[in-house]
Design a protein around this motif. Structure first.
Motif, PDB file in Angstrom:
ATOM      1  N   VAL A   5       0.854  -1.184   0.000  1.00 17.25           N
ATOM      2  CA  VAL A   5       0.000   0.000   0.000  1.00 17.25           C
ATOM      3  C   VAL A   5       0.894   1.240   0.000  1.00 17.25           C
ATOM      4  N   ALA A   6       0.264   2.387  -0.139  1.00 19.56           N
ATOM      5  CA  ALA A   6       1.027   3.645  -0.088  1.00 19.56           C
ATOM      6  C   ALA A   6       0.286   4.662   0.762  1.00 19.56           C
ATOM      7  N   ILE A   7       1.063   5.488   1.438  1.00 17.61           N
ATOM      8  CA  ILE A   7       0.547   6.665   2.135  1.00 17.61           C
ATOM      9  C   ILE A   7       1.131   7.882   1.419  1.00 17.61           C
ATOM     10  N   ILE A   8       0.264   8.748   0.934  1.00 22.80           N
ATOM     11  CA  ILE A   8       0.720   9.978   0.280  1.00 22.80           C
ATOM     12  C   ILE A   8       0.351  11.163   1.167  1.00 22.80           C
ATOM     13  N   LEU A   9       1.350  11.948   1.517  1.00 25.05           N
ATOM     14  CA  LEU A   9       1.147  13.105   2.394  1.00 25.05           C
ATOM     15  C   LEU A   9       0.740  14.301   1.540  1.00 25.05           C
ATOM     16  N   ALA A  10      -0.504  14.752   1.708  1.00 27.95           N
ATOM     17  CA  ALA A  10      -1.046  15.791   0.838  1.00 27.95           C
ATOM     18  C   ALA A  10      -1.860  16.821   1.607  1.00 27.95           C
ATOM     19  N   PHE A  95      -1.820  -4.695   9.350  1.00 30.37           N
ATOM     20  CA  PHE A  95      -1.344  -4.970   7.989  1.00 30.37           C
ATOM     21  C   PHE A  95       0.121  -5.391   8.039  1.00 30.37           C
ATOM     22  N   ASP A  96       0.466  -6.482   7.377  1.00 31.93           N
ATOM     23  CA  ASP A  96       1.813  -7.041   7.469  1.00 31.93           C
ATOM     24  C   ASP A  96       2.675  -6.817   6.224  1.00 31.93           C
ATOM     25  N   GLY A  97       2.191  -6.037   5.273  1.00 35.86           N
ATOM     26  CA  GLY A  97       2.931  -5.856   4.026  1.00 35.86           C
ATOM     27  C   GLY A  97       3.848  -4.654   4.013  1.00 35.86           C
ATOM     28  N   GLN A  98       4.112  -4.187   2.802  1.00 32.85           N
ATOM     29  CA  GLN A  98       4.974  -3.019   2.591  1.00 32.85           C
ATOM     30  C   GLN A  98       4.124  -1.759   2.500  1.00 32.85           C
ATOM     31  N   THR A  99       4.631  -0.689   3.106  1.00 37.07           N
ATOM     32  CA  THR A  99       3.958   0.606   3.008  1.00 37.07           C
ATOM     33  C   THR A  99       4.916   1.634   2.431  1.00 37.07           C
ATOM     34  N   GLU A 122      13.446  -5.446  -0.772  1.00 38.73           N
ATOM     35  CA  GLU A 122      13.228  -6.891  -0.670  1.00 38.73           C
ATOM     36  C   GLU A 122      14.551  -7.651  -0.673  1.00 38.73           C
ATOM     37  N   ALA A 123      15.504  -7.204  -1.485  1.00 38.05           N
ATOM     38  CA  ALA A 123      16.806  -7.876  -1.558  1.00 38.05           C
ATOM     39  C   ALA A 123      17.575  -7.750  -0.251  1.00 38.05           C
ATOM     40  N   GLU A 124      17.460  -6.592   0.388  1.00 39.26           N
ATOM     41  CA  GLU A 124      18.184  -6.317   1.631  1.00 39.26           C
ATOM     42  C   GLU A 124      17.445  -6.835   2.869  1.00 39.26           C
ATOM     43  N   LYS A 125      16.168  -7.228   2.666  1.00 35.24           N
ATOM     44  CA  LYS A 125      15.318  -7.624   3.800  1.00 35.24           C
ATOM     45  C   LYS A 125      15.348  -6.540   4.880  1.00 35.24           C
ATOM     46  N   ALA A 126      15.164  -5.307   4.440  1.00 39.04           N
ATOM     47  CA  ALA A 126      15.270  -4.140   5.323  1.00 39.04           C
ATOM     48  C   ALA A 126      13.932  -3.829   6.001  1.00 39.04           C
ATOM     49  N   ALA A 127      14.025  -3.096   7.109  1.00 38.17           N
ATOM     50  CA  ALA A 127      12.825  -2.604   7.779  1.00 38.17           C
ATOM     51  C   ALA A 127      12.304  -1.368   7.060  1.00 38.17           C
ATOM     52  N   VAL A 177      10.084   2.956   1.524  1.00 40.46           N
ATOM     53  CA  VAL A 177       9.340   1.697   1.616  1.00 40.46           C
ATOM     54  C   VAL A 177       9.590   1.148   3.019  1.00 40.46           C
ATOM     55  N   PHE A 178       8.526   0.967   3.781  1.00 42.23           N
ATOM     56  CA  PHE A 178       8.618   0.479   5.159  1.00 42.23           C
ATOM     57  C   PHE A 178       7.981  -0.898   5.299  1.00 42.23           C
ATOM     58  N   ASP A 179       8.482  -1.663   6.256  1.00 45.60           N
ATOM     59  CA  ASP A 179       7.706  -2.766   6.833  1.00 45.60           C
ATOM     60  C   ASP A 179       6.610  -2.073   7.647  1.00 45.60           C
ATOM     61  N   ASN A 180       5.354  -2.327   7.332  1.00 50.20           N
ATOM     62  CA  ASN A 180       4.259  -1.558   7.909  1.00 50.20           C
ATOM     63  C   ASN A 180       4.244  -1.568   9.437  1.00 50.20           C
ATOM     64  N   ARG A 181       4.415  -2.745  10.044  1.00 45.19           N
ATOM     65  CA  ARG A 181       4.347  -2.815  11.508  1.00 45.19           C
ATOM     66  C   ARG A 181       5.465  -1.991  12.153  1.00 45.19           C
TER      67      ARG A 181
END
Length: 263
Positions: A5-10, A95-99, A122-127, A177-181
């Motif tokens: 998902v995405a959050i857009i600051l507007a 939500f457990d996906g990417q934000t 995804e390659a780096e398995k980053a937070a 890109v964040f891990d949502n949690r």
């Protein structure tokens, strides 16, 4: 496949544009600048887009009322970027996906760039993974501070930089890109300990680092993509860049069609 998902600051006010229109509705090549950010998200396989609105909220919602993948979130008081993200908590709790988190006044962002950031994440398995850019004139941008090992140690907003940090040319244009949690855990801990007394999302990065999570960065941005429209002069410059980009796209499409006809 990871949900995204995405959050857009507007929610921002266009105070330096001397207009009553909300900033993200100012047009670039005949379209509201927010439209380009929405397009980039869709091109990066974002399933749902949460747009945080404040000043001129009803104007923005009316303009994009046909966009079925947009959820409108109200930020009643503009207390900073971390606060804006937290306004989405009720929608994304669990939500457990990417934000992805982006700004609505950055219309030059491309779907291709967002896909690169996601691939790195995804390659780096980053937070969290952020895009950075190297600018000749970094004035006004948050600086990316790195340690001796090259790892990011903090992102410091321009107004809070020391004289040494102001010399840093690597900037944070606010494409994440964040891990949502992890995003919401960190955002909830942000304090307004800065010149503006606002809740900065960049401080959530420091909190994530301190918690031992991995933060990745990719120099994926062309300098032009880092531009946001805060003044009429910047808006005019963005219009010129977009006109050139659209012209190149038309030329490329004509060349592709001609190539097909040859075969």
């Amino acid at each position: 496949m990871t949900e995204r998902v995405a959050i857009i600051l507007a929610a921002g006010v266009s105070s330096r544009m001397n207009t009553q229109m909300t900033k993200v509705l100012h047009e670039v090549c005949g379209r509201p600048m927010l439209a380009y950010v929405l397009d980039a998200c869709r091109g990066a396989s974002v399933e749902k887009i949460y747009v945080v609105v404040g000043f001129g909220a009803e104007q923005v919602k009316k303009k994009f009322q046909a966009d079925a993948d947009v959820v409108w979130v109200r930020q009643e008081q503009q207390k900073g970027t971390a606060h804006a993200v937290l306004c989405c908590k009720e929608h994304l709790n669990g939500f457990d996906g990417q934000t992805l988190v982006l700004c609505g006044d950055g219309p030059l962002i491309r779907a291709e760039t967002l896909r690169k950031i996601i691939k790195k994440h995804e390659a780096e398995k980053a937070a969290v993974t952020l895009a950075t850019a190297i600018l000749d004139d970094p004035t006004g941008y948050g600086r990316v501070c790195r340690g001796a090992n090259g790892n990011i140690t903090a992102i410091v907003e321009h107004n809070d930089c020391t004289s040494e940090q102001l010399k840093i040319r690597e900037v944070n244009p606010s494409y994440y890109v964040f891990d949502n949690r992890i995003l919401f855990e960190a955002a909830a801990k942000v304090k307004p300990d800065n010149v503006k007394k606002e809740y900065y999302l960049t401080d959530a990065i420091s909190i994530i680092i301190a918690a031992g999570h991995k933060v990745a960065a990719i120099a994926a941005l062309r300098p032009e993509e880092a531009m946001s429209a805060n003044t009429n002069e910047q808006l005019q410059q963005i219009n010129r860049i977009m006109e050139s980009r659209l012209s190149e796209n038309v030329k490329r499409d004509i060349k592709v069609k001609a190539g097909r006809q040859c075969h």
